[in-house]
Design an enzyme around this catalytic site. Structure first.
Site, PDB file in Angstrom:
ATOM      1  N   ASP A  27       0.860  -1.190   0.000  1.00 37.49           N
ATOM      2  CA  ASP A  27       0.000   0.000   0.000  1.00 37.49           C
ATOM      3  C   ASP A  27       0.890   1.231   0.000  1.00 37.49           C
ATOM      4  O   ASP A  27       1.672   1.447   0.921  1.00 37.49           O
ATOM      5  CB  ASP A  27      -0.886  -0.031   1.250  1.00 37.49           C
ATOM      6  N   THR A  29      -0.210   4.298   0.076  1.00 40.24           N
ATOM      7  CA  THR A  29      -0.896   5.420   0.710  1.00 40.24           C
ATOM      8  C   THR A  29      -0.007   6.046   1.781  1.00 40.24           C
ATOM      9  O   THR A  29       0.483   5.358   2.666  1.00 40.24           O
ATOM     10  CB  THR A  29      -2.218   4.958   1.360  1.00 40.24           C
ATOM     11  N   GLY A  32       4.453   9.442   0.465  1.00 35.33           N
ATOM     12  CA  GLY A  32       4.991  10.795   0.286  1.00 35.33           C
ATOM     13  C   GLY A  32       4.971  11.592   1.573  1.00 35.33           C
ATOM     14  O   GLY A  32       5.909  12.332   1.875  1.00 35.33           O
ATOM     15  N   ASP A  33       3.911  11.423   2.347  1.00 35.12           N
ATOM     16  CA  ASP A  33       3.832  12.111   3.640  1.00 35.12           C
ATOM     17  C   ASP A  33       4.905  11.597   4.592  1.00 35.12           C
ATOM     18  O   ASP A  33       5.522  12.369   5.329  1.00 35.12           O
ATOM     19  CB  ASP A  33       2.453  11.910   4.266  1.00 35.12           C
TER      20      ASP A  33
END
Length: 84
Positions: A27, A29, A32-33
């Site tokens: 995953d 998700t 990038g953060d």
């Protein structure tokens, strides 16, 4: 899906591609953060931009090996960081 990505640093002095780990991503998700957060942490700690990006690449790549947007704990990636 195997992800092998890299980051690009471009300054007035030089341009460099920073490779990362090849991982079997589950995953992506929040990767990038996770990268941005770890980059901010390591720059605040006084690491060079290149070293901070190398570490952030490792941490964000590792974060894709599990479901969810939460990054790994330092204890989970410390060995990988030390090898870098």
């Amino acid at each position: 899906m195997c992800i092998r990505d890299r980051a690009y640093i471009g300054t007035r002095e030089r341009r460099i591609l920073i490779p990362t780990l090849a991982v079997d991503a589950i995953d992506t998700t929040g990767a990038g953060d996770v990268f941005n957060a770890s980059l901010a942490v390591y720059l605040e700690k006084g690491y060079s931009l290149e070293r901070a990006v190398r570490i952030s690449n490792i941490i964000s790549a590792y974060s894709t090996t599990r479901i969810g947007a939460l990054g790994p704990r330092l204890s989970e990636v410390s060995e990988l960081i030390e090898k870098e």
